[in-house]
Design a protein around this motif. Structure first.
Motif, mmCIF file in Angstrom:
data_model
loop_
_atom_site.group_PDB
_atom_site.id
_atom_site.type_symbol
_atom_site.label_atom_id
_atom_site.label_comp_id
_atom_site.label_asym_id
_atom_site.label_seq_id
_atom_site.Cartn_x
_atom_site.Cartn_y
_atom_site.Cartn_z
ATOM 1 N N HIS A 1 -6.008 5.836 4.110
ATOM 2 C CA HIS A 1 -7.389 5.620 3.691
ATOM 3 C C HIS A 1 -8.418 6.249 4.612
ATOM 4 N N SER B 1 0.836 -1.207 0.000
ATOM 5 C CA SER B 1 0.000 0.000 0.000
ATOM 6 C C SER B 1 0.869 1.255 0.000
ATOM 7 N N GLU B 2 0.227 2.415 -0.184
ATOM 8 C CA GLU B 2 0.953 3.685 -0.153
ATOM 9 C C GLU B 2 1.547 3.947 1.221
#
Length: 303
Positions: free
Chosen positions: A124, A29-30
């Motif tokens: 997120h 993920s980022e």
């Protein structure tokens, strides 16, 4: 179950014992990329190897079993990216399985004798949601067996601008846990060739109570700062300032004041023991929201 891969670089010739490894949580993920970039900077500064850990959701408990083809393919892709981003660093890879990523990362760090556990800040969630965290990072603040470094949003996307730490900032208030943070900041500054900035945070409520009828208490912050600067070796060029918060909601105001005054490439702060967790005052949580640089939290002494 553990999966081990290694990309070994030529080790430095030295008589010193190898530095403890850095464990980083990475899932593709980022926020994982943010964590990888911070782990790279820490490993290069310390000459340490990096252990990349990813967590696959096997079930409600950790089990040992062979990976399916899809799981193996997913893990291989994650580790290939990690090795690429950590070029030049000795890398080992680990797979853990459970429905509690934070617990498994803490177990990997403990088993490997890690000096630092690195994670990213959630991308997120909304800012309001992140204020409550409830995340891997928040859990590890209280349960990690070693210091925890948390990369800010977007740290991985600016990887070409990170050449180490030129200045290490530390939040200090004269308590035992902040004293450990100062020692941690000194160690990091020493291996990085960095200078130290000391930020003495004053709780306005405590300051007002202490100052009642005590003239000398009005200058407590300056005294704490002077003593801290005096304790740091001159080679680290220590300097600092007293940071004062204003407002009734003390924790976020202190965190904002610290973050605003921080000039360092990383901000080091202390962590209280589990039994004193409620006294943390959520300053650390708010600091993660406010800080523009990585935050490194030094744990209390065990026991």
């Amino acid at each position: 179950m553990a999966q081990i891969d290694a990309a070994t670089t030529e080790k430095r010739a030295t008589n010193d014992p190898a530095p403890a490894p850095v464990v980083v949580g990475f899932d593709g993920s980022e926020e994982g990329r943010d964590a990888l970039e911070l782990a790279r900077v820490l490993c290069e500064a310390r000459g340490a190897r990096c252990i990349v850990a990813t967590v696959l959701e096997y079930g409600p408990v950790s089990v040992r079993r062979a990976l399916s083809d899809s799981e193996q393919s997913e893990a291989d892709a994650i580790f290939d990216e990690a090795r690429h981003r950590l070029t030049g660093i000795e890398v080992d890879c680990r797979i853990a399985g459970t429905r509690s990523p934070a617990r498994m990362l803490a177990e990997v760090a403990e088993r490997e004798g890690a000096a630092t556990l690195v994670v990213g800040f959630p991308h997120h969630r909304s800012r309001a949601g992140r204020a409550l965290l409830g995340s891997v990072a928040e859990h590890l603040l209280h349960h990690s067996p070693c210091e925890v470094a948390i990369a800010p949003l977007g740290y991985g996307s600016t990887r070409l601008s990170h050449f180490g730490f030129d200045q290490v900032s530390v939040a200090f208030d004269g308590t035992e846990e902040s004293g450990r943070a100062l020692k941690g900041a000194e160690e990091l500054a020493r291996v990085s060739g960095a200078t130290i900035q000391i930020l003495v945070a004053e709780d306005p409520v405590v300051t007002a109570v202490e100052a009642e009828g005590q003239q000398e208490a009005r200058h407590r912050g300056e005294s704490v700062l002077a003593a801290a600067i005096e304790s740091v070796p001159d080679s680290l060029q220590p300097r600092g300032m007293v940071v004062k918060a204003n407002g009734r909601d003390v924790a976020p105001h202190i965190a904002t004041a610290l973050a605003t005054r921080c000039d360092g490439d990383v901000l080091v702060c202390g962590r209280r023991s589990p039994q004193d967790r409620a006294l943390l005052g959520s300053v650390t949580t708010h600091l993660l929201l406010a800080a523009r640089c990585p935050v490194l939290i030094v744990p209390p002494l065990p026991g």
